[in-house]
Design a protein around this motif. Structure first.
Motif, PDB file in Angstrom:
ATOM      1  N   LYS A   1      -7.611 -15.579   8.222  1.00  0.00           N
ATOM      2  CA  LYS A   1      -6.448 -15.104   8.976  1.00  0.00           C
ATOM      3  C   LYS A   1      -5.167 -15.528   8.276  1.00  0.00           C
ATOM      4  N   LYS A   2      -5.072 -16.780   7.861  1.00  0.00           N
ATOM      5  CA  LYS A   2      -3.859 -17.274   7.196  1.00  0.00           C
ATOM      6  C   LYS A   2      -3.681 -16.578   5.850  1.00  0.00           C
TER       7      LYS A   2
ATOM      8  N   HIS B   1      -0.769 -12.686   2.539  1.00  0.00           N
ATOM      9  CA  HIS B   1      -0.875 -11.497   1.703  1.00  0.00           C
ATOM     10  C   HIS B   1       0.038 -10.391   2.241  1.00  0.00           C
ATOM     11  N   GLN B   2       0.056 -10.217   3.550  1.00  0.00           N
ATOM     12  CA  GLN B   2       0.925  -9.204   4.149  1.00  0.00           C
ATOM     13  C   GLN B   2       2.395  -9.555   3.932  1.00  0.00           C
ATOM     14  N   THR B   3       2.732 -10.819   4.025  1.00  0.00           N
ATOM     15  CA  THR B   3       4.110 -11.271   3.763  1.00  0.00           C
ATOM     16  C   THR B   3       4.519 -10.921   2.339  1.00  0.00           C
TER      17      THR B   3
ATOM     18  N   LEU C   1       7.245  -7.674  -1.858  1.00  0.00           N
ATOM     19  CA  LEU C   1       7.128  -6.921  -3.102  1.00  0.00           C
ATOM     20  C   LEU C   1       7.684  -5.510  -2.975  1.00  0.00           C
ATOM     21  N   GLN C   2       7.624  -4.935  -1.796  1.00  0.00           N
ATOM     22  CA  GLN C   2       8.146  -3.581  -1.607  1.00  0.00           C
ATOM     23  C   GLN C   2       9.672  -3.530  -1.730  1.00  0.00           C
TER      24      GLN C   2
ATOM     25  N   THR D   1       1.809  -3.950  -7.105  1.00  0.00           N
ATOM     26  CA  THR D   1       0.698  -3.674  -6.200  1.00  0.00           C
ATOM     27  C   THR D   1      -0.270  -4.854  -6.229  1.00  0.00           C
ATOM     28  N   SER D   2      -1.137  -4.908  -5.242  1.00  0.00           N
ATOM     29  CA  SER D   2      -2.098  -6.007  -5.191  1.00  0.00           C
ATOM     30  C   SER D   2      -3.473  -5.494  -4.797  1.00  0.00           C
TER      31      SER D   2
END
Length: 177
Positions: free
Chosen positions: A12-13, A18-20, A25-26, A39-40
């Motif tokens: 979860k963390k 990763h979402q942060t 990055l966007q 991208t990842s």
């Protein structure tokens, strides 16, 4: 029990972090690259006993702050008991100018063997970024169709493309004789 709960807490963390980073990055764009942002990819999630191993990568554009990315994931070390984040390999972004000497020599050799001299700029992990990091101008090229074919199911190349590549390499190398 406790191990399953720790794994879920870690995952979860990790995905929160990763979402942060995805949002961050966007905000950094370079339209010379395709895609225009870093991208990842989360490529491997493996469990073994009490251990979770994750391998993931970022295809960096020059505007990416690699130090910030690394520090973001190092938070796992502080927030999750017994977690450890480690950078195993890092390919820094590279961008060789189309006006550079190496690009001009590549373009001349492509023209000589009647191949198109269209340069694309994309992020990826290659030795070229290591060379660029040492101050050596680099261009990534090779025979055959790249877009939609590289690392794809049923990736292929025709023998005629290999023959044309050999002509190109010869024309390119003859410039240095």
């Amino acid at each position: 029990g406790k191990t399953k709960s720790q794994r879920l807490q870690f995952l979860k963390k990790f995905f929160e972090l990763h979402q942060t980073t995805e949002y961050y990055l966007q905000t950094h764009v370079n339209h010379e690259f395709n895609p225009a942002t870093t991208t990842s990819n989360v490529g491997v999630i493996r469990t073994e006993g009490n251990r979770i191993e994750m391998k993931f990568d970022f295809r960096l554009i020059p505007q990416s702050d690699t130090e910030k990315l690394v520090k973001t994931f190092e938070q796992l070390d502080y927030e999750i008991p017994q977690a450890h984040a480690e950078v195993i390999q890092m390919y820094l972004p590279m961008a060789t100018s189309v006006d550079s000497e190496i690009a001009q020599r590549v373009k001349d050799a492509l023209h000589k063997v009647q191949l198109p001299a269209d340069f694309l700029t994309k992020s990826g992990a290659t030795e070229g970024s290591i060379y660029n990091g040492m101050g050596i101008q680099s261009i990534i090229l090779g025979p055959g169709l790249a877009t939609g074919n590289i690392h794809a199911a049923n990736e292929f190349m025709y023998v005629s493309q290999l023959d044309k590549a050999a002509e190109f390499y010869e024309a390119f190398l003859r410039q240095f004789c």
